[in-house]
Design a protein around this motif. Structure first.
Motif, PDB file in Angstrom:
ATOM      1  N   ILE A  12       9.127  -0.031  -4.532  1.00 45.93           N
ATOM      2  CA  ILE A  12       8.896  -0.994  -5.610  1.00 45.93           C
ATOM      3  C   ILE A  12       7.447  -1.465  -5.612  1.00 45.93           C
ATOM      4  CG2 ILE A  12       9.513  -3.270  -6.503  1.00 45.93           C
ATOM      5  CD1 ILE A  12      12.322  -2.761  -5.411  1.00 45.93           C
ATOM      6  N   SER A  13       6.942  -1.706  -4.417  1.00 46.34           N
ATOM      7  CA  SER A  13       5.575  -2.240  -4.392  1.00 46.34           C
ATOM      8  C   SER A  13       4.561  -1.190  -4.817  1.00 46.34           C
ATOM      9  CB  SER A  13       5.229  -2.775  -3.003  1.00 46.34           C
ATOM     10  OG  SER A  13       5.060  -1.698  -2.116  1.00 46.34           O
ATOM     11  N   ARG A  14       5.005   0.068  -4.889  1.00 50.51           N
ATOM     12  CA  ARG A  14       4.070   1.099  -5.340  1.00 50.51           C
ATOM     13  C   ARG A  14       3.801   1.055  -6.841  1.00 50.51           C
ATOM     14  NH1 ARG A  14       6.532   5.453  -1.483  1.00 50.51           N
ATOM     15  NH2 ARG A  14       5.427   4.866   0.415  1.00 50.51           N
ATOM     16  N   ILE A  15       4.461   0.170  -7.592  1.00 48.24           N
ATOM     17  CA  ILE A  15       4.025   0.011  -8.984  1.00 48.24           C
ATOM     18  C   ILE A  15       2.628  -0.600  -9.006  1.00 48.24           C
ATOM     19  CG2 ILE A  15       6.044  -0.139 -10.514  1.00 48.24           C
ATOM     20  CD1 ILE A  15       6.088  -3.161  -9.825  1.00 48.24           C
ATOM     21  N   SER A  16       2.277  -1.266  -7.934  1.00 45.35           N
ATOM     22  CA  SER A  16       0.964  -1.900  -7.912  1.00 45.35           C
ATOM     23  C   SER A  16      -0.090  -0.911  -7.425  1.00 45.35           C
ATOM     24  CB  SER A  16       0.996  -3.106  -6.976  1.00 45.35           C
ATOM     25  OG  SER A  16      -0.298  -3.412  -6.561  1.00 45.35           O
ATOM     26  N   PRO A  17      -1.146  -0.738  -8.204  1.00 49.63           N
ATOM     27  CA  PRO A  17      -2.194   0.188  -7.767  1.00 49.63           C
ATOM     28  C   PRO A  17      -2.840  -0.253  -6.454  1.00 49.63           C
ATOM     29  CG  PRO A  17      -2.827  -0.947  -9.772  1.00 49.63           C
ATOM     30  CD  PRO A  17      -1.413  -1.292  -9.522  1.00 49.63           C
ATOM     31  N   SER A  18      -2.761  -1.545  -6.159  1.00 49.67           N
ATOM     32  CA  SER A  18      -3.336  -2.012  -4.900  1.00 49.67           C
ATOM     33  C   SER A  18      -2.607  -1.379  -3.722  1.00 49.67           C
ATOM     34  CB  SER A  18      -3.235  -3.527  -4.797  1.00 49.67           C
ATOM     35  OG  SER A  18      -3.791  -4.119  -5.931  1.00 49.67           O
ATOM     36  N   THR A  19      -1.277  -1.297  -3.833  1.00 50.80           N
ATOM     37  CA  THR A  19      -0.500  -0.674  -2.768  1.00 50.80           C
ATOM     38  C   THR A  19      -0.860   0.806  -2.651  1.00 50.80           C
ATOM     39  OG1 THR A  19       1.276  -2.145  -3.452  1.00 50.80           O
ATOM     40  CG2 THR A  19       1.835  -0.405  -1.878  1.00 50.80           C
ATOM     41  N   LEU A  20      -0.935   1.467  -3.815  1.00 48.55           N
ATOM     42  CA  LEU A  20      -1.277   2.888  -3.802  1.00 48.55           C
ATOM     43  C   LEU A  20      -2.610   3.112  -3.119  1.00 48.55           C
ATOM     44  CD1 LEU A  20      -0.294   3.846  -7.451  1.00 48.55           C
ATOM     45  CD2 LEU A  20       0.966   4.328  -5.365  1.00 48.55           C
ATOM     46  N   PHE A  21      -3.553   2.277  -3.461  1.00 48.31           N
ATOM     47  CA  PHE A  21      -4.886   2.419  -2.879  1.00 48.31           C
ATOM     48  C   PHE A  21      -4.850   2.131  -1.383  1.00 48.31           C
ATOM     49  CE2 PHE A  21      -8.977   0.367  -1.745  1.00 48.31           C
ATOM     50  CZ  PHE A  21      -9.793   1.466  -1.913  1.00 48.31           C
ATOM     51  N   GLY A  22      -4.149   1.056  -1.018  1.00 45.42           N
ATOM     52  CA  GLY A  22      -4.073   0.692   0.390  1.00 45.42           C
ATOM     53  C   GLY A  22      -3.478   1.819   1.230  1.00 45.42           C
ATOM     54  N   GLU A  23      -2.404   2.425   0.726  1.00 47.29           N
ATOM     55  CA  GLU A  23      -1.764   3.510   1.467  1.00 47.29           C
ATOM     56  C   GLU A  23      -2.694   4.713   1.587  1.00 47.29           C
ATOM     57  OE1 GLU A  23       2.956   2.614   0.606  1.00 47.29           O
ATOM     58  OE2 GLU A  23       1.942   4.162  -0.553  1.00 47.29           O
ATOM     59  N   SER A  24      -3.363   5.055   0.465  1.00 50.53           N
ATOM     60  CA  SER A  24      -4.270   6.202   0.513  1.00 50.53           C
ATOM     61  C   SER A  24      -5.368   5.974   1.529  1.00 50.53           C
ATOM     62  CB  SER A  24      -4.904   6.446  -0.854  1.00 50.53           C
ATOM     63  OG  SER A  24      -3.985   6.274  -1.867  1.00 50.53           O
TER      64      SER A  24
END
Lengths: 307, 310
Positions: free
Chosen positions: A229-241
């Motif tokens: 769910i939190s992956r809707i946020s680009p911040s999460t996507l960026f943080g994980e990458s």
């Protein structure tokens, strides 16, 4: 389009708010690198580590955020700052109809503005990268190896996409709300929501779906749902990458059960393998930028220019 | 002479509001056309459609032989547009603002610089070229706007309310500039305004638009009678001296339908031109003629009448 691009680029670089942001980023960046460099130097006396330069970016020391987190935090601000008055500002000044009554295609204006914003971001990121390498060499005493360079380069590219998303979003808002202030506040509100509240909401929703987990399976399931769910946020996507990119030993996202990690060698992953791991994140980030800009593009092409 | 701007039943609807209603107008090459109407009559909407900045719901427009909806670039190459309240990039200088527009028009750098210097002189801003536009007064901005329109060396210039909110001296300068453009450079000009007397001063032809409909268009001097269709003869007569019994004798003149006493004189409603008869009557009675003025409704009155209806 070239003319618009160069003018916007010049505007960005001569604007006061860009100067202020640049100063903040450079000062904090230098401080963060210096602090982590010092601590690495002390630790490196005993254990020589691979990927010292990546450590420079990720290590937290002196209670300060690591440079990577810090950039992830400031990036959206840069994007919003560059984009929020792109169209609404032209409306407010009454320059839009004048510019669009010149013999240029309408999309060259919005394309030029977006690309100029992206170029500004790229220059900013590249300078930070060079700053890190330069400072790192003086602090550590040896140059980064090829693997580190590649990882930092890809980190920069992902970062540009990430800021590009916020730029496209601010551009969209500046089109939707013809008042500059509304556009700025709207983008900032969405940033706060996605960066801070989205993970919290994800936790709550996951807790709702899997109430009071008792077994290990349920626990992982809850964590998985939360991270999805939190992956809707680009911040999460960026943080994980960033986490995977700058941390070659990291080999999975989210949590894993002890039996899954049993027998895993703690050797660093090859670059290709790390990239495979974050491919979904990077693709989604890229798609978000494209969708956001696409909406602004269509909206702008169809709008009636009255001011 | 050929039509530079021509529209045929041009219509723009916004949901239930008809902003421009089957408007047909024609602007000939080399003339100054005044587009007159109250606020909200549809002047700006029409202009936007002529430039391809807004799409007509119905009908057609041709500017310099091109359809602005299909070939907006061809139109924009030839037409300069000065919006109401032209805005500029405030932190750039006047020269930089003009340079940007010149570059958007693909004018080569060296040419652009020379052209800008000449144009700044032409609009009387020679010494202000390197000042940021934020320091400019409204009148100066308007003149800078005119310079900017000329950067592309247009064949046609369309101006939306060019004198709005400018002091009388500034208005005179702008009107002179516009006349100069038309006379010396042969540029066709279409300007919108709600001020009749300014339009009368500088335009060859005018069109009056109210509620999106073109009420009348034609030469400035012929417009009044055109609207009235048949001419009526109304005169205001004032005489000096003892005018006893004059009113009765006036009534007996054939052609005078009605005599209305006014302060110091009479208002005559007539069917023909009775001036010779009236003058000879006054002199026969030994009175001195102070004034005998034609009291036809002026364009101003007609215009006001339409405005009130709108």
């Amino acid at each position: 389009m070239g003319v618009v691009f160069w003018k916007e680029l010049a505007d960005h670089f001569s604007s006061r708010r860009f100067m202020i942001l640049l100063a903040i980023i450079v000062l904090t960046g230098v401080w963060a690198i210096y602090a982590s460099g010092q601590s690495i130097r002390q630790e490196a006396e005993g254990i020589p580590t691979d990927f010292v330069f990546l450590l420079l970016l990720t290590s937290q020391s002196g209670g300060l955020l690591s440079l990577a987190t810090f950039i992830g935090l400031l990036g959206p601000l840069v994007g919003i700052m560059l984009g929020f008055d792109a169209i609404s500002g032209e409306y407010a000044r009454g320059t839009l109809s004048r510019v669009l009554s010149q013999p240029i295609y309408r999309d060259s204006l919005i394309n030029g503005k977006f690309l100029a914003g992206l170029a500004t971001v790229a220059i900013l990121w590249a300078s930070i990268l060079l700053l890190v390498i330069g400072l790192g060499i003086t602090l550590v005493g040896f140059p980064p190896n090829a693997e580190e360079l590649w990882r930092m380069l890809i980190f920069t590219l992902v970062g540009i996409f990430y800021v590009g998303f916020w730029l496209a979003l601010a551009l969209l808002f500046s089109l939707l709300f013809q008042r500059t202030v509304t556009a700025a506040l709207g983008s900032l509100a969405l940033w706060l929501f996605l960066a801070i509240f989205a993970p919290l909401i994800a936790q709550v929703v996951a807790g709702f779906i899997v109430p009071s987990p008792s077994t290990a399976e349920e626990l992982t399931r809850q964590a998985d749902i939360a991270s999805i769910i939190s992956r809707i946020s680009p911040s999460t996507l960026f943080g994980e990458s960033v986490n995977i990119l700058l941390n070659p030993t990291a080999r999975l996202l989210g949590i894993a059960l002890p039996e899954q990690t049993q027998g895993i060698l703690l050797t660093p992953l090859a670059l290709g393998q790390s990239l495979l791991l974050i491919l979904p994140q990077v693709t989604t980030l890229f798609a978000l930028v494209a969708v956001c800009f696409g909406i602004s593009y269509i909206k702008f092409m169809r709008s009636e220019i009255r001011a | 002479m050929s039509a530079v701007i021509e529209t045929a039943r041009l219509t723009k609807r916004y949901r239930d509001l008809v902003a421009v209603n089957e408007l047909s107008l024609k602007v000939e090459e080399g003339e100054t056309f005044g587009f007159l109407g109250p606020n909200g009559a549809g002047k700006t909407t029409t202009i936007l459609m002529l430039l391809g900045l807004s799409e007509p719901t119905d009908g057609q427009a041709f500017v310099c032989g091109f359809d602005p909806t299909r070939q907006p670039l061809e139109v924009k190459k030839r037409v300069g547009y000065l919006p109401e309240n032209p805005g500029f990039y405030e932190d750039l200088t006047a020269r930089e603002n003009l340079f940007y527009i010149a570059r958007l028009n693909r004018v080569p750098r060296t040419d652009a610089n020379r052209r800008i210097t000449r144009l700044l002189g032409q609009v009387g801003l020679d010494n202000d070229g390197d000042r940021p536009v934020s320091e400019f007064s409204r009148g100066m901005k308007q003149r800078l706007g005119i310079a900017e329109v000329l950067v592309k060396e247009p064949k046609v210039v369309i101006m939306d309310e060019p004198t709005l909110g400018i002091d009388p001296d500034g208005v005179t300068r702008i009107l002179e500039l516009i006349t100069g453009l038309n006379r010396e450079h042969g540029i066709t000009i279409m300007l919108s305004s709600h001020l009749l007397h300014q339009v009368q001063q500088i335009c060859h032809r005018i069109g009056i638009i109210v509620k999106g409909k073109m009420i009348v268009q034609g030469d400035v001097d012929k417009l009044g009678s055109a609207i009235l269709k048949e001419r009526r003869w109304n005169f205001l007569l004032e005489v000096g001296g003892k005018a006893d019994g004059l009113e009765a004798e006036l009534r007996s003149i054939s052609g005078i339908a009605e005599v209305e006493p006014r302060v110091g004189g009479w208002f005559l409603h007539c069917t023909v031109d009775v001036r010779p008869a009236v003058v000879s009557l006054v002199s026969r009675k030994g009175l001195s003629l102070l004034q005998l003025r034609s009291e036809d409704p002026t364009l101003e009155e007609i215009y006001l009448k339409y405005f009130r209806e709108a």
